[in-house]
Design an enzyme around this catalytic site. Structure first.
Site, PDB file in Angstrom:
ATOM      1  N   TYR A 148      31.912  32.141  58.043  1.00  0.00           N
ATOM      2  CA  TYR A 148      31.621  33.093  56.574  1.00  0.00           C
ATOM      3  C   TYR A 148      31.530  34.227  57.610  1.00  0.00           C
ATOM      4  O   TYR A 148      30.961  34.393  58.732  1.00  0.00           O
ATOM      5  CB  TYR A 148      29.654  32.105  57.344  1.00  0.00           C
ATOM      6  N   GLU A 156      29.948  37.175  55.357  1.00  0.00           N
ATOM      7  CA  GLU A 156      29.464  37.777  54.084  1.00  0.00           C
ATOM      8  C   GLU A 156      29.170  39.032  53.862  1.00  0.00           C
ATOM      9  O   GLU A 156      29.071  39.996  55.311  1.00  0.00           O
ATOM     10  CB  GLU A 156      28.217  37.120  53.663  1.00  0.00           C
ATOM     11  N   ASP A 195      43.251  44.416  33.184  1.00  0.00           N
ATOM     12  CA  ASP A 195      43.234  42.984  34.067  1.00  0.00           C
ATOM     13  C   ASP A 195      44.790  42.498  33.595  1.00  0.00           C
ATOM     14  O   ASP A 195      45.416  42.001  33.302  1.00  0.00           O
ATOM     15  CB  ASP A 195      43.086  42.249  33.246  1.00  0.00           C
ATOM     16  N   THR A 221      45.541  38.654  39.600  1.00  0.00           N
ATOM     17  CA  THR A 221      45.350  37.200  40.523  1.00  0.00           C
ATOM     18  C   THR A 221      46.823  37.352  41.833  1.00  0.00           C
ATOM     19  O   THR A 221      47.378  38.480  41.325  1.00  0.00           O
ATOM     20  CB  THR A 221      45.501  35.811  39.649  1.00  0.00           C
ATOM     21  N   LYS A 252      50.449  34.306  41.064  1.00  0.00           N
ATOM     22  CA  LYS A 252      51.584  34.091  39.851  1.00  0.00           C
ATOM     23  C   LYS A 252      52.538  34.814  40.653  1.00  0.00           C
ATOM     24  O   LYS A 252      53.551  34.505  42.230  1.00  0.00           O
ATOM     25  CB  LYS A 252      50.980  35.040  38.503  1.00  0.00           C
ATOM     26  N   ARG A 293      47.112  31.194  46.070  1.00  0.00           N
ATOM     27  CA  ARG A 293      46.030  31.491  45.027  1.00  0.00           C
ATOM     28  C   ARG A 293      44.329  32.062  45.483  1.00  0.00           C
ATOM     29  O   ARG A 293      43.475  31.602  45.795  1.00  0.00           O
ATOM     30  CB  ARG A 293      44.922  29.723  44.756  1.00  0.00           C
TER      31      ARG A 293
END
Ligand SMILES: *Cc1c(COP(=O)(O)O)cnc(C)c1O
Length: 426
Positions: A60, A62, A206, A232, A235, A241
Site C-alpha cells: 500500500y 497511497e 488522448d 495507456t 498498446k 496494462r
C-alpha cells in the site's frame, strides 16, 4: 538470483490451481497459434511480466514518493521515481504521473483536473474514431459533462479541422480533446493548439493508441503542443496494462490531486515498476527501430488489403493501424471478424465514418501491426497476411471446419511458426 519470490512460480500455481494454470497455458497457446491483429494489443516482454508478477503487488503506497500515507514505502518509492524520471525523459515532459490504473482512469483524472460537472468538452465522436471516455452517453464523461463532437471530413475521411474550429468558436469548450481509437492518420497537433488558443481552451491529447510510436520517434509528438497528454502503456508502447499522464509544469498539482485522492486509491506498485521497465525498453535503439517497422508494416498491410478490394479509409495510414471499408466486397464487419477468427486471425469489426450499419454489425474492420511486428514480421509477411485476411473475409466462413477456414489457418500456422510469439528457449 533465481528466488521465485522475486517473480512468478508457475510450477507452484500448477500444483495448487490447475484450473487457472490451465487458462494461462491455453491463452499462451492461443497467442502463439494465431495472428494477433487487434490494433490496441501488443506482446510485452518477459521483464515487464516479471515485474507485474512480483511482491510489489502487496504494498500500500497511497500518496506520492516521499509523501506517502503508509510506512515501508522506501523501496517502492525508488520504483515510482524511476518510472517518473524515465517517462519525463522519454517524452521530454515537465511532469509525469504514472499512477493511473488504465487509459480510462487516466482520462477520468484529466476530467477531474480541468472540468466541473456540466462544463463543456469538444472531442472526436465515437463513430468517427473517438473513444467511449470522450463524452459518450454510456460513460461518466457523457453523463457528467457536456460533450460536443467533431468528426471526419466526408471526402478525406480524416479529422475535419475546420469543423473543430467552427464548433470551438460556437461552444467555447473548457477543454479540446484530440485523439481516438480508430484514427489512422497523423493528427495535426499544431492546428489543434492554435484552435484551443483562439478560444482559451485547455488542449488535451488522448494518445492511448499511438504513444508508443511517439516514444520510438516514428511519428511527431503531441507533448510540445498539448497542456496534458494521457495514454495507456499496453498498446504500441508494449508495457503493462495501465495508464499514465504527462503535462506542463503549471498543471502538475491539478493532475496529481485528480489521480489521487480524487479518482484513485492505492497505486499498483507492481504495475508502476513494470512501467519503469517498459520506459527503459522504449529508450533503446531497438525499440525505435521496432516502431519504424510497425508503421512500415501497417502501410504494407493496408495496401495489401486494398489490392483485394478491402479499401483502407483515408487511403492508407501514417500509424500502426488501418481501418477498412468492406462494402466493396459485400461483407459486414461482424461477419469479417467471425470468418477471420475461424481461420486463426484475430481482428475486430469497426464502424467506418458515415457507416450505414449499426455499430454491432459495422461495415469495417480495424487491423494493427504492433503484435506481428514484435514477432519480427516485415513487409513480405504483411503482403501474405493481407492475402490470408482477404481469402477468409471474402470466401470464408465462421465455421472453423469450413475448407477455406482450414486453408487460411494453414497459412497462418506457417507464419507463426516462422515468427513465433514468446519463442521457446532454444
Ligand atoms: C484504449 C483507449 C483508452 C482506454 O484505455 P483502457 O486502458 O482500456 O481503459 C482510452 N482512450 C483511447 C483513445 C483508447 O484508445
Amino acid at each position: 538470483m533465481s528466488d521465485t519470490f522475486y517473480g512468478s512460480d508457475f510450477a507452484a500455481l500448477e500444483a495448487f490451481d490447475p484450473d487457472i494454470a490451465g487458462v494461462l497455458t491455453a491463452e499462451l497457446g492461443r497467442i502463439r497459434g494465431g495472428l494477433q491483429l487487434i490494433a490496441s494489443e501488443n506482446l510485452s516482454s518477459p521483464e515487464v511480466l516479471t515485474a507485474l508478477g512480483s511482491t510489489l503487488s502487496n504494498k500500500y503506497a497511497e500518496g506520492y514518493p516521499g509523501r506517502r500515507y503508509y510506512g515501508g514505502c522506501a523501496e517502492v518509492d525508488v520504483a515510482e521515481n524511476l518510472a517518473i524520471e524515465r517517462c519525463k525523459a522519454l517524452f521530454g515532459a515537465d511532469h509525469a504521473n504514472v499512477q493511473p490504473h488504465s487509459g480510462a482512469s487516466a482520462n477520468q483524472a484529466v476530467y477531474g483536473a480541468f472540468l466541473k460537472p456540466g462544463e463543456t468538452i469538444l472531442a472526436m465522436s465515437l463513430p468517427h474514431g473517438g473513444h467511449l471516455t470522450h463524452g459518450t452517453k454510456v460513460s461518466f464523461s457523457g453523463k457528467w459533462f457536456d460533450a460536443v463532437h467533431y468528426g471526419v471530413d466526408k471526402d478525406t475521411e480524416d479529422v475535419d479541422y475546420d469543423e473543430v474550429e467552427r464548433l470551438a468558436k460556437e461552444h467555447r469548450p473548457k477543454v479540446i480533446l484530440a485523439g481516438g481509437s480508430a484514427i489512422p492518420r497523423q493528427i495535426d497537433f499544431a492546428r489543434f493548439r492554435a484552435i484551443a488558443d483562439e478560444v482559451g481552451a485547455v488542449f488535451w491529447v488522448d494518445a492511448a493508441h499511438f504513444i508508443g510510436l511517439v516514444a520510438g520517434k516514428a511519428i511527431p509528438s503531441p507533448v510540445p503542443h498539448a497542456d496534458v497528454v494521457s495514454f495507456t502503456t499496453h498498446k504500441v508502447l508494449r508495457g503493462p496494462r495501465s495508464g499514465a499522464i504527462v503535462c506542463r509544469e503549471e498543471h502538475r498539482a491539478a493532475i496529481d490531486k485528480a489521480v489521487f485522492p480524487m479518482m484513485q486509491g492505492g497505486p499498483q506498485m507492481h504495475t508502476i515498476a513494470a512501467k519503469a521497465v517498459n520506459f527503459k525498453e522504449c529508450a533503446t535503439p531497438e525499440y525505435a527501430a521496432y516502431t519504424e517497422q510497425v508503421v512500415t508494416n501497417a502501410r504494407a498491410l493496408a495496401a495489401a488489403l486494398g489490392e483485394k478490394g478491402i479499401r483502407p479509409t483515408t487511403g492508407g495510414t501514417d500509424t500502426h493501424l488501418s481501418l477498412h471499408d468492406l462494402q466493396g466486397v459485400g461483407v459486414t464487419g461482424v461477419d469479417a471478424e467471425a470468418r477471420s477468427d475461424a481461420a486463426g486471425i484475430t481482428l475486430n469489426k469497426n464502424a467506418i465514418p458515415f457507416d450505414p450499419q449499426k455499430p454491432n454489425i459495422a461495415s469495417g474492420i480495424r487491423v494493427g501491426t504492433p503484435c506481428v511486428t514484435t514477432q519480427g514480421m516485415g513487409e513480405e509477411q504483411m503482403q501474405r497476411i493481407g492475402e490470408l485476411i482477404a481469402r477468409a473475409v471474402v470466401d470464408g466462413d465462421a465455421d472453423p471446419e469450413h475448407a477455406v477456414s482450414r486453408e487460411v489457418r494453414a497459412g497462418v500456422t506457417e507464419l507463426v511458426e516462422a515468427f513465433p510469439a514468446y519463442p521457446r528457449p532454444a
